[in-house]
Design an enzyme around this catalytic site. Structure first.
Site, PDB file in Angstrom:
ATOM      1  N   CYS B  87       0.830  -1.200   0.000  1.00 37.56           N
ATOM      2  CA  CYS B  87       0.000   0.000   0.000  1.00 37.56           C
ATOM      3  C   CYS B  87       0.871   1.259   0.000  1.00 37.56           C
ATOM      4  O   CYS B  87       1.527   1.527  -0.993  1.00 37.56           O
ATOM      5  CB  CYS B  87      -0.986  -0.041   1.173  1.00 37.56           C
ATOM      6  SG  CYS B  87      -2.359   1.119   0.993  1.00 37.56           S
ATOM      7  N   HIS B 195      -3.581  -5.709   1.045  1.00 40.35           N
ATOM      8  CA  HIS B 195      -2.916  -5.900   2.338  1.00 40.35           C
ATOM      9  C   HIS B 195      -2.847  -7.373   2.745  1.00 40.35           C
ATOM     10  O   HIS B 195      -3.737  -7.862   3.442  1.00 40.35           O
ATOM     11  CB  HIS B 195      -3.682  -5.137   3.419  1.00 40.35           C
ATOM     12  CG  HIS B 195      -3.499  -3.654   3.364  1.00 40.35           C
ATOM     13  ND1 HIS B 195      -2.465  -2.997   4.003  1.00 40.35           N
ATOM     14  CD2 HIS B 195      -4.206  -2.700   2.726  1.00 40.35           C
ATOM     15  CE1 HIS B 195      -2.551  -1.703   3.769  1.00 40.35           C
ATOM     16  NE2 HIS B 195      -3.600  -1.487   2.995  1.00 40.35           N
ATOM     17  N   GLU B 197      -0.999  -8.666   4.978  1.00 38.78           N
ATOM     18  CA  GLU B 197      -0.797  -8.782   6.433  1.00 38.78           C
ATOM     19  C   GLU B 197      -2.115  -8.724   7.212  1.00 38.78           C
ATOM     20  O   GLU B 197      -2.142  -9.032   8.395  1.00 38.78           O
ATOM     21  CB  GLU B 197       0.170  -7.690   6.922  1.00 38.78           C
ATOM     22  CG  GLU B 197      -0.413  -6.298   7.129  1.00 38.78           C
ATOM     23  CD  GLU B 197      -0.626  -5.509   5.840  1.00 38.78           C
ATOM     24  OE1 GLU B 197      -0.449  -6.067   4.743  1.00 38.78           O
ATOM     25  OE2 GLU B 197      -0.986  -4.311   5.949  1.00 38.78           O
TER      26      GLU B 197
END
Lengths: 76, 221
Positions: B87, B195, B197
């Site tokens: 990002c 994302h 994560e």
């Protein structure tokens, strides 16, 4: 001395914000706005004698992203 | 696997990224402040997190890309160390010149925060080897400036060399050719807007992000 840097999107790079501005002007009843491109204007307060080459380096290294933007330097 | 997460002022996914790396690899990354001009020795992975570093002033990622730590990151990338940008981290990598192109305001001007479908375009990278080529996965995006732009010649080269790694399954933000993530020509620097994560544990709503960290762990030890 002062310098004014005008940063504009390169021709051909789509400008979603410019398009929104164009549409908003149409919405206000202004006919015939064929396009709008949004840029940036940065005024620098510089030590006297700063070379144009240094200002150009400032533009290339930080102020403009030359992948998508052009810049123009005016010494005021 | 020795890793570092770079923390910029305004990063907000740095701890999520650290938890993901530690959960999968068993070793916590070193958190490195952006003013540090020197990275810890022997890093296998350098991760740049999501967020709004420097408030997106000037351009997203522009100020962070000129932080002292980035000279060290650029040098480490040149030595072949793995670098991952998620990002805002992807935006920083393009601004730093480690990845081609630029990320502009989303075509619809909206901040987009939702799950999207992604196609794995290249499963032969150290980041994606645990995904099946051509498979579709689900990952969240949360960005205002994810609209990938590059000139036609650059886009053709990225496509031809397999450097388009993740592609949106449908148009999300106006990105050229629906590009969601790219890798550099030496295969060690990857940036993506979604994302991974945020999808490590089932409690987060899915685990499609795990495979990226598992692949890195397998490749980097």
């Amino acid at each position: 001395m002062k310098a004014r840097i005008t940063i504009t999107l390169k021709p051909g790079v789509l400008d979603p914000q410019g398009r929104a501005i164009q549409n908003a002007l149409g919405g206000l009843g202004f006919a015939g706005v064929a396009g709008a491109r949004q840029g940036k204007l940065i005024e620098l307060d510089l030590a006297d004698g700063t070379s144009e080459a240094d200002i150009d380096a400032m533009c290339r290294q930080l102020l403009a992203n030359t992948v998508i933007e052009n810049y123009r330097i005016e010494i005021l | 696997m020795k890793s570092a997460v770079i923390v910029f002022p305004g990063s907000n996914c740095d701890r999520d990224l650290a938890v993901a790396i530690e959960t999968i690899t068993g070793t916590a990354p070193v958190m490195v402040w952006h003013r540090d001009a020197v990275l810890p020795d022997g890093l296998d992975l350098i991760a740049l997190p999501g967020g709004f570093s420097y408030g997106d002033y000037l351009r997203s990622g522009a100020m962070s890309a000129r932080s002292p730590v980035m000279q060290a990151v650029i040098a480490a990338a040149g030595q072949g160390r793995a670098v991952l940008g998620v990002c805002n981290g992807f935006q920083v990598l393009t601004e730093a010149g480690l990845l081609p192109g630029a990320l502009m305001r989303n075509a619809g001007l909206d901040f987009i925060c939702r799950d999207v479908s992604l196609t794995i375009e290249n499963a032969h990278t150290m980041f994606t080897a645990r995904y099946a080529a051509g498979s579709t996965i689900r990952m969240p995006v949360a960005h205002h400036d994810g609209n990938y732009v590059a000139d036609a010649a650059t886009l053709d080269r990225l496509e031809g060399e397999g450097q388009v790694v993740f592609r949106y399954a449908e148009s999300v933000n106006g990105s050229a050719r629906n590009i969601a993530g790219i890798i550099n020509d030496t295969g060690n620097v990857l940036g993506l807007m979604p994302h991974p994560e945020r999808l490590i544990e089932p409690a987060q709503g899915g685990t499609d992000g795990r495979a990226m960290f598992e692949a890195l762990h397998a490749a980097l030890g």
